[in-house]
Scaffold this motif. Structure first.
Motif, PDB file in Angstrom:
ATOM      1  N   ALA A   1      -6.837  -1.792   1.795  1.00 32.42           N
ATOM      2  CA  ALA A   1      -6.346  -0.939   2.884  1.00 32.42           C
ATOM      3  C   ALA A   1      -6.394   0.529   2.476  1.00 32.42           C
ATOM      4  CB  ALA A   1      -4.917  -1.338   3.271  1.00 32.42           C
ATOM      5  N   LEU A   2      -6.008   0.822   1.239  1.00 28.38           N
ATOM      6  CA  LEU A   2      -6.054   2.206   0.763  1.00 28.38           C
ATOM      7  C   LEU A   2      -7.490   2.696   0.627  1.00 28.38           C
ATOM      8  CD1 LEU A   2      -3.177   2.147  -1.874  1.00 28.38           C
ATOM      9  CD2 LEU A   2      -3.172   3.282   0.357  1.00 28.38           C
ATOM     10  N   GLU A   3      -8.406   1.794   0.278  1.00 32.96           N
ATOM     11  CA  GLU A   3      -9.814   2.188   0.189  1.00 32.96           C
ATOM     12  C   GLU A   3     -10.355   2.497   1.589  1.00 32.96           C
ATOM     13  OE1 GLU A   3     -13.703   0.972  -2.304  1.00 32.96           O
ATOM     14  OE2 GLU A   3     -12.783  -0.693  -1.224  1.00 32.96           O
ATOM     15  N   ILE A   4      -9.993   1.686   2.563  1.00 32.86           N
ATOM     16  CA  ILE A   4     -10.411   1.934   3.948  1.00 32.86           C
ATOM     17  C   ILE A   4      -9.874   3.284   4.429  1.00 32.86           C
ATOM     18  CG2 ILE A   4     -10.106   1.163   6.350  1.00 32.86           C
ATOM     19  CD1 ILE A   4     -10.194  -1.749   5.188  1.00 32.86           C
ATOM     20  N   ASP A   5      -8.651   3.620   4.014  1.00 32.38           N
ATOM     21  CA  ASP A   5      -8.037   4.912   4.369  1.00 32.38           C
ATOM     22  C   ASP A   5      -8.644   6.075   3.592  1.00 32.38           C
ATOM     23  OD1 ASP A   5      -6.316   3.780   6.208  1.00 32.38           O
ATOM     24  OD2 ASP A   5      -4.558   3.841   4.903  1.00 32.38           O
ATOM     25  N   GLY A   6      -9.476   5.767   2.592  1.00 32.04           N
ATOM     26  CA  GLY A   6     -10.119   6.812   1.796  1.00 32.04           C
ATOM     27  C   GLY A   6      -9.249   7.370   0.685  1.00 32.04           C
TER      28      GLY A   6
ATOM     29  N   ALA B   1       0.835  -1.209   0.000  1.00 33.94           N
ATOM     30  CA  ALA B   1       0.000   0.000   0.000  1.00 33.94           C
ATOM     31  C   ALA B   1       0.869   1.258   0.000  1.00 33.94           C
ATOM     32  CB  ALA B   1      -0.939   0.005   1.211  1.00 33.94           C
ATOM     33  N   ASP B   2       1.948   1.235   0.756  1.00 39.02           N
ATOM     34  CA  ASP B   2       2.857   2.387   0.785  1.00 39.02           C
ATOM     35  C   ASP B   2       3.521   2.588  -0.581  1.00 39.02           C
ATOM     36  OD1 ASP B   2       2.178   2.805   3.424  1.00 39.02           O
ATOM     37  OD2 ASP B   2       4.021   1.908   4.235  1.00 39.02           O
ATOM     38  N   ARG B   3       3.817   1.485  -1.270  1.00 40.20           N
ATOM     39  CA  ARG B   3       4.416   1.582  -2.603  1.00 40.20           C
ATOM     40  C   ARG B   3       3.416   2.150  -3.606  1.00 40.20           C
ATOM     41  NH1 ARG B   3       7.193  -3.867  -4.046  1.00 40.20           N
ATOM     42  NH2 ARG B   3       7.798  -2.662  -5.879  1.00 40.20           N
ATOM     43  N   ILE B   4       2.139   1.767  -3.473  1.00 37.13           N
ATOM     44  CA  ILE B   4       1.099   2.319  -4.351  1.00 37.13           C
ATOM     45  C   ILE B   4       0.947   3.806  -4.076  1.00 37.13           C
ATOM     46  CG2 ILE B   4      -1.365   2.290  -4.923  1.00 37.13           C
ATOM     47  CD1 ILE B   4      -1.290  -0.750  -4.181  1.00 37.13           C
ATOM     48  N   ARG B   5       0.943   4.181  -2.812  1.00 33.84           N
ATOM     49  CA  ARG B   5       0.842   5.600  -2.430  1.00 33.84           C
ATOM     50  C   ARG B   5       2.008   6.393  -3.037  1.00 33.84           C
ATOM     51  NH1 ARG B   5       0.771   4.820   2.534  1.00 33.84           N
ATOM     52  NH2 ARG B   5      -1.439   4.947   2.951  1.00 33.84           N
ATOM     53  N   ALA B   6       3.211   5.833  -2.966  1.00 38.50           N
ATOM     54  CA  ALA B   6       4.389   6.498  -3.529  1.00 38.50           C
ATOM     55  C   ALA B   6       4.266   6.599  -5.047  1.00 38.50           C
ATOM     56  CB  ALA B   6       5.659   5.745  -3.144  1.00 38.50           C
ATOM     57  N   LEU B   7       3.753   5.557  -5.689  1.00 44.34           N
ATOM     58  CA  LEU B   7       3.560   5.569  -7.137  1.00 44.34           C
ATOM     59  C   LEU B   7       2.599   6.683  -7.544  1.00 44.34           C
ATOM     60  CD1 LEU B   7       3.994   3.967  -9.892  1.00 44.34           C
ATOM     61  CD2 LEU B   7       1.816   2.884  -9.336  1.00 44.34           C
ATOM     62  N   ILE B   8       1.504   6.820  -6.812  1.00 40.33           N
ATOM     63  CA  ILE B   8       0.519   7.873  -7.095  1.00 40.33           C
ATOM     64  C   ILE B   8       1.175   9.241  -6.963  1.00 40.33           C
ATOM     65  CG2 ILE B   8      -1.595   8.989  -6.249  1.00 40.33           C
ATOM     66  CD1 ILE B   8      -2.558   6.117  -5.441  1.00 40.33           C
ATOM     67  N   ALA B   9       1.936   9.438  -5.892  1.00 38.03           N
ATOM     68  CA  ALA B   9       2.594  10.732  -5.658  1.00 38.03           C
ATOM     69  C   ALA B   9       3.690  10.989  -6.695  1.00 38.03           C
ATOM     70  CB  ALA B   9       3.173  10.777  -4.249  1.00 38.03           C
ATOM     71  N   ASP B  10       4.537   9.996  -6.938  1.00 33.62           N
ATOM     72  CA  ASP B  10       5.674  10.167  -7.851  1.00 33.62           C
ATOM     73  C   ASP B  10       5.225  10.436  -9.283  1.00 33.62           C
ATOM     74  OD1 ASP B  10       7.289   9.703  -5.678  1.00 33.62           O
ATOM     75  OD2 ASP B  10       7.885   7.677  -6.294  1.00 33.62           O
TER      76      ASP B  10
END
Length: 101
Positions: free
Chosen positions: A59-64, A18-27
């Motif tokens: 997990a990312l969906e739960i986090d919104g 999930a952290d890697r997906i978050r980083a991908l979205i940001a990067d």
């Protein structure tokens, strides 16, 4: 060797993904409302299994941060803050979702 979050607590695989997906979205500057790559493509891009990817997306969906639209794909619903880590949701976020049902 497991990745440690704090005070020796091992991070679950879905949290790391999930952290890697978050980083991908940001990067890549993927904007709110934009669709992420297809699950198969995203799993290959990140070098993870599809089950691990699914749990991370839940997990990312739960986090919104993403919205999973059945038959359509996964869309960014909130721009992730840089450096944020996915919180622990137990053994599996899928179990949490099932408990909610």
């Amino acid at each position: 060797m497991p990745i440690h979050h704090r005070a020796g607590e091992a991070r679950r695989q879905y949290q790391v993904v999930a952290d890697r997906i978050r980083a991908l979205i940001a990067d890549e500057g993927i904007a709110t409302g934009s669709r992420l790559p297809a699950e198969r493509e995203l799993a290959l891009q990140l070098g993870v299994s599809r089950p691990s990817l699914r749990e991370a997306l839940i997990a990312l969906e739960i986090d919104g941060q993403v919205e999973i639209r059945g038959g359509s794909g996964v869309y960014v619903s909130a721009t992730p803050a840089g450096g944020g880590a996915t919180s622990a949701l137990g053994e599996s976020p899928a179990e949490l979702m099932q408990a909610r049902v």
